[in-house]
Design a protein around this motif. Sequence first.
Motif, PDB file in Angstrom:
ATOM      1  N   PRO A  70       0.818  -0.862  -0.621  1.00 48.35           N
ATOM      2  CA  PRO A  70      -0.113  -0.210   0.181  1.00 48.35           C
ATOM      3  C   PRO A  70       1.041   1.175  -0.489  1.00 48.35           C
ATOM      4  O   PRO A  70       2.443   0.689   0.591  1.00 48.35           O
ATOM      5  CB  PRO A  70      -0.825  -0.108   1.534  1.00 48.35           C
ATOM      6  N   SER A 122      -7.144   3.358   3.685  1.00 50.56           N
ATOM      7  CA  SER A 122      -8.200   2.567   2.749  1.00 50.56           C
ATOM      8  C   SER A 122      -7.317   1.026   2.390  1.00 50.56           C
ATOM      9  O   SER A 122      -5.671   1.406   2.101  1.00 50.56           O
ATOM     10  CB  SER A 122      -8.933   3.003   2.052  1.00 50.56           C
ATOM     11  N   SER A 123      -7.470  -0.088   1.655  1.00 51.20           N
ATOM     12  CA  SER A 123      -7.144  -0.980   1.077  1.00 51.20           C
ATOM     13  C   SER A 123      -6.845  -0.521  -0.110  1.00 51.20           C
ATOM     14  O   SER A 123      -7.496   0.227  -0.412  1.00 51.20           O
ATOM     15  CB  SER A 123      -8.031  -2.427   1.598  1.00 51.20           C
TER      16      SER A 123
END
Length: 87
Positions: free
Chosen positions: A71, A77-78
């Motif tokens: 990430p 967030s993913s």
Amino acid sequence: EAQQMRWRDREEIGERIRKEEEKDFGKVQVSQLQGQDSFEKAIFRSGPGGKGKGKHGKGIWSTRTHFLVFPRVGASSSVPVPAQMRP
């Protein structure tokens, strides 16, 4: 000089590694490491807004490679993964 590799080239390297390692370890899965920015850029370039004009048999969409995506730093967030690329 660094040479940019095509997705097919990357997949072939992974396949060679997989075959070699299976001789010693049995069934293995090879994954390609990608940063989130690079992954998203490849998805876009091969999609409707990029050079691939939405043809999901082109670019990153043409590979059967498993990806491990790191990430973005500070991301809360993913990593968004298109449904067609999920197992």
